[in-house]
Design a protein around this motif. Structure first.
Motif, PDB file in Angstrom:
ATOM      1  N   ALA A 137      -2.848   9.615  -5.179  1.00 48.22           N
ATOM      2  CA  ALA A 137      -2.401   8.427  -4.458  1.00 48.22           C
ATOM      3  C   ALA A 137      -1.975   7.348  -5.448  1.00 48.22           C
ATOM      4  O   ALA A 137      -2.618   7.128  -6.478  1.00 48.22           O
ATOM      5  N   SER A 138      -0.865   6.682  -5.169  1.00 48.06           N
ATOM      6  CA  SER A 138      -0.369   5.628  -6.043  1.00 48.06           C
ATOM      7  C   SER A 138      -1.257   4.395  -5.944  1.00 48.06           C
ATOM      8  O   SER A 138      -2.038   4.241  -4.997  1.00 48.06           O
ATOM      9  N   ASN A 139      -1.117   3.520  -6.934  1.00 45.48           N
ATOM     10  CA  ASN A 139      -1.924   2.300  -6.919  1.00 45.48           C
ATOM     11  C   ASN A 139      -1.616   1.428  -5.712  1.00 45.48           C
ATOM     12  O   ASN A 139      -2.513   0.817  -5.119  1.00 45.48           O
ATOM     13  N   SER A 140      -0.331   1.342  -5.341  1.00 44.23           N
ATOM     14  CA  SER A 140       0.024   0.532  -4.175  1.00 44.23           C
ATOM     15  C   SER A 140      -0.585   1.111  -2.905  1.00 44.23           C
ATOM     16  O   SER A 140      -1.020   0.354  -2.017  1.00 44.23           O
ATOM     17  N   ARG A 141      -0.612   2.436  -2.793  1.00 38.06           N
ATOM     18  CA  ARG A 141      -1.225   3.059  -1.622  1.00 38.06           C
ATOM     19  C   ARG A 141      -2.730   2.810  -1.594  1.00 38.06           C
ATOM     20  O   ARG A 141      -3.303   2.528  -0.545  1.00 38.06           O
ATOM     21  N   LEU A 142      -3.365   2.915  -2.753  1.00 37.15           N
ATOM     22  CA  LEU A 142      -4.798   2.650  -2.820  1.00 37.15           C
ATOM     23  C   LEU A 142      -5.107   1.212  -2.409  1.00 37.15           C
ATOM     24  O   LEU A 142      -6.083   0.957  -1.692  1.00 37.15           O
ATOM     25  N   LEU A 143      -4.253   0.292  -2.857  1.00 38.21           N
ATOM     26  CA  LEU A 143      -4.496  -1.111  -2.567  1.00 38.21           C
ATOM     27  C   LEU A 143      -4.324  -1.424  -1.079  1.00 38.21           C
ATOM     28  O   LEU A 143      -5.223  -1.995  -0.451  1.00 38.21           O
ATOM     29  N   PHE A 144      -3.166  -1.035  -0.536  1.00 44.53           N
ATOM     30  CA  PHE A 144      -2.799  -1.525   0.789  1.00 44.53           C
ATOM     31  C   PHE A 144      -3.080  -0.538   1.916  1.00 44.53           C
ATOM     32  O   PHE A 144      -2.878  -0.868   3.089  1.00 44.53           O
ATOM     33  N   ARG A 145      -3.543   0.671   1.579  1.00 47.13           N
ATOM     34  CA  ARG A 145      -3.940   1.605   2.629  1.00 47.13           C
ATOM     35  C   ARG A 145      -5.445   1.822   2.665  1.00 47.13           C
ATOM     36  O   ARG A 145      -5.981   2.278   3.683  1.00 47.13           O
ATOM     37  N   HIS A 146      -6.123   1.519   1.566  1.00 44.02           N
ATOM     38  CA  HIS A 146      -7.561   1.786   1.498  1.00 44.02           C
ATOM     39  C   HIS A 146      -8.387   0.525   1.209  1.00 44.02           C
ATOM     40  O   HIS A 146      -9.365   0.248   1.914  1.00 44.02           O
ATOM     41  N   LEU A 147      -8.003  -0.228   0.178  1.00 50.05           N
ATOM     42  CA  LEU A 147      -8.848  -1.342  -0.249  1.00 50.05           C
ATOM     43  C   LEU A 147      -8.670  -2.582   0.623  1.00 50.05           C
ATOM     44  O   LEU A 147      -9.650  -3.121   1.150  1.00 50.05           O
ATOM     45  N   VAL A 148      -7.437  -3.056   0.765  1.00 50.80           N
ATOM     46  CA  VAL A 148      -7.200  -4.271   1.552  1.00 50.80           C
ATOM     47  C   VAL A 148      -7.659  -4.120   3.007  1.00 50.80           C
ATOM     48  O   VAL A 148      -8.308  -5.029   3.545  1.00 50.80           O
ATOM     49  N   PRO A 149      -7.349  -2.991   3.700  1.00 53.31           N
ATOM     50  CA  PRO A 149      -7.849  -2.857   5.071  1.00 53.31           C
ATOM     51  C   PRO A 149      -9.362  -2.940   5.182  1.00 53.31           C
ATOM     52  O   PRO A 149      -9.886  -3.366   6.222  1.00 53.31           O
ATOM     53  N   ASN A 150     -10.077  -2.539   4.148  1.00 48.60           N
ATOM     54  CA  ASN A 150     -11.531  -2.594   4.191  1.00 48.60           C
ATOM     55  C   ASN A 150     -12.087  -3.971   3.835  1.00 48.60           C
ATOM     56  O   ASN A 150     -13.312  -4.151   3.829  1.00 48.60           O
TER      57      ASN A 150
END
Length: 307
Positions: free
Chosen positions: A208-221
């Protein structure tokens, strides 16, 4: 002592029909359903939501139902007390205070919401990037935030309002120059805690790309603290708008906001106190309602904080 005989039938499953089983197990729930259930139990927070909804509706329909325009002047009928014709009375120019109050609500709520949403976007992006990457990038970005945070917020806003042309968007931009920093700090702290979680490491190992990790996993949480902070930022922006307008640095005439109405009514407060009562009352009511809702959200989204 007689020992109980163990039979093969003791290990057979109980025969329970589907309806009874569902009652035993109970309805499945999620984090948001559970938070909503806790929020609904907070009667004061629900009252705050109701107040905000009513104020928003009245901001759009209050003027038309009064039968008067917010900027129509009638010097002959100036400074009239509340009556059947003018429900909140008139100001020194004969303008209907009821119509101006709800037009002012539209302006004040718009500025408060827009300033808070811009703070949200900038703060979430800034905090998520610094918290995720860390290192030198985090150090440099947070030093910039610390420098801006060290300058008094109201001083920055007042200086910008003095040097920039007056207007709604000028006020919104002035508020957001440093208003996003608190949101950024909260998001940064949340992301730093979450970035070492197993689901993040697993997604990263799968490519997973960094942008995906940020805005699909971290920010939603981190949406819980974000919502709480946003709810508590709106009343701050509304108060700042009222304060600037009260100083004559806010909404230009003939537009009205709660702050400009309070400023206009100050000179005649001793003789016509109702002119300042209504805008001041709705400023306090709106700020209180948002704060109550924010506290209710905090208790609902993170029940451990309320213990």
């Amino acid at each position: 002592m007689v020992q109980a005989q163990i039979k093969d039938s003791d290990f057979e499953p109980l025969l329970v029909d589907q309806a009874a089983a569902e009652q035993i197990v109970g309805e499945s729930t999620s984090y948001w359903k559970d938070a909503w259930r806790r929020f609904k139990k907070n009667k004061l927070a629900l009252f705050g939501v109701g107040v905000i909804i009513i104020l928003t509706i009245m901001a759009f329909i209050g003027g038309p139902i009064s039968g008067h325009s917010y900027d129509d002047t009638d010097l002959i009928n100036g400074n009239q007390s509340p009556s059947a014709e003018h429900w909140f009375g008139t100001d020194n120019l004969g303008r209907d205070v009821f119509a101006r109050t709800w037009y002012g609500a539209k302006i004040s709520l718009f500025i408060g919401l827009m300033a808070s949403l811009i703070d949200l976007v900038i703060g979430v992006i800034w905090g998520a990037v610094t918290g995720f990457y860390g290192g030198k990038l985090d150090e440099y970005m947070m030093r910039i935030a610390d420098i801006l945070y060290g300058v008094p917020y109201l001083l920055v806003v007042i200086l910008l309002m003095v040097v920039m042309p007056p207007g709604l968007w000028t006020m919104i931009i002035a508020m957001t120059i440093t208003g996003w920093i608190n949101m950024a700090r909260i998001v940064r702290g949340q992301v730093m805690q979450l970035r070492s979680e197993e689901y993040v490491l697993a997604s990263k190992s799968l490519g997973a790309s960094n942008s995906r990790l940020l805005f699909r996993h971290l920010v939603p949480n981190t949406i819980g603290p974000i919502l709480v902070t946003l709810t508590l930022t709106i009343p701050t922006a509304i108060f700042t708008e009222a304060f600037l307008s009260y100083l004559g640095l806010g909404v230009p005439a003939p537009r009205a906001s709660w702050g400009t109405m309070a400023s206009d009514a100050l000179s005649s407060f001793q003789y016509y106190p109702y002119q300042i009562f209504f805008p001041a009352f709705f400023i306090c009511l709106t700020i209180l309602a948002f704060n109550v809702v924010g506290d209710g959200l905090r208790d609902a989204l993170d029940p451990k904080e309320s213990k």
